[in-house]
Design a protein around this motif. Structure first.
Motif: not given
Length: 266
Positions: A197-200, A84-88, A260-266, A74-82
């Motif tokens: 994920d492909m967007p990352t 932003d592929p254009n945010r640096l 560990y969380n798969w999406f792993g966003g910082s 669920m966390n992965d899905d939330v992080q993927a949804w949040l």
């Protein structure tokens, strides 16, 4: 007739520990969550609520692990949804690079893998039009970019470094990758493996890094190449990459398969 009184079934699980782990995994979904969010969850989440949230009946360790895995996904899905592929991610001047940049791996620095440069080939497979092996000179001949960004470790420390190499989006397009696929996976010379994920993968700051601080990537930082992603935590940045594959089948990862969380966003 005597009334039959059923003894309540005693759960073979540590309820407090289960809830603490669930709270940790839920809270990880958003690094920017308010400080009170974890405390609120700790006070308000119950075993019944966790069961309802995940659709799991919590009766033993196996069912608990299934529930916690669903929380992580669920966390992965939330992080993927949040995401932003254009945010640096922030960039920094060379003057504040952390020197020396810390070594980090699942083994000690004395166990760093040495990869032979002349025989090295990067294998590219999966959902790509051009499945083949790449030599280092070919990769170095492609247009190069560099970045000074912050590496953030899941253990709580961070450091600023300078990585250079090939835009991973450019590389994926060059090999004819299916850019609508879900995952890009990595296999490494140190037996590490992970996936993103492909967007990352297509993010403008995701780099197939061949250099560190203007020099060929030293072994301790992942020679001959690492994937550098300032938008993800350190464990998502694989070193000593030997193989890249594009797939729609969830590939997992070394730490991710251990919870560990798969999406792993910082």
């Amino acid at each position: 007739h005597a009334m039959l009184i059923k003894t309540p079934t005693r759960l073979a699980i540590d309820g407090d520990a289960v809830l603490k782990e669930a709270v940790n995994r839920i809270s990880h979904a958003s690094q920017s969550a308010q400080p009170g969010r974890r405390d609120f969850l700790r006070r308000s989440l119950t075993l019944g609520g966790l069961a309802m949230l995940t659709g799991c009946t919590l009766v033993d360790e196996a069912s608990v692990e299934t529930a916690l895995s669903r929380i992580s996904r669920m966390n992965d899905d939330v992080q993927a949804w949040l995401f932003d592929p254009n945010r640096l991610a922030p960039t920094y001047p060379d003057s504040i690079i952390t020197r020396p940049f810390p070594f980090n791996a699942y083994y000690g620095e004395d166990e760093v893998r040495e990869v032979e440069q002349s025989s090295y080939r990067l294998e590219v497979t999966g959902l790509v039009a051009h499945k083949r092996k790449w030599a280092l000179p070919e990769l170095r001949a492609m247009p190069q970019i560099d970045q000074v960004t912050r590496h953030i470790c899941v253990e709580g420390w961070s450091a600023i470094g300078k990585w250079g190499g090939v835009s991973f989006a450019r590389f994926l397009r060059q090999v004819g990758a299916d850019l609508s696929a879900k995952y890009v996976g990595f296999k490494c010379a140190d037996d590490y493996f992970t996936s993103i994920d492909m967007p990352t993968a297509l993010h403008p700051q995701t780099v197939l890094a061949l250099t560190y601080d203007g020099q060929p990537l030293p072994p301790k930082y992942g020679f001959p190449m690492k994937l550098r992603m300032p938008t993800k935590l350190g464990y998502k940045n694989p070193k000593h990459i030997q193989a890249i594959f594009v797939t729609n089948t969830y590939p997992g990862g070394y730490w991710e398969d251990q919870g560990y969380n798969w999406f792993g966003g910082s």
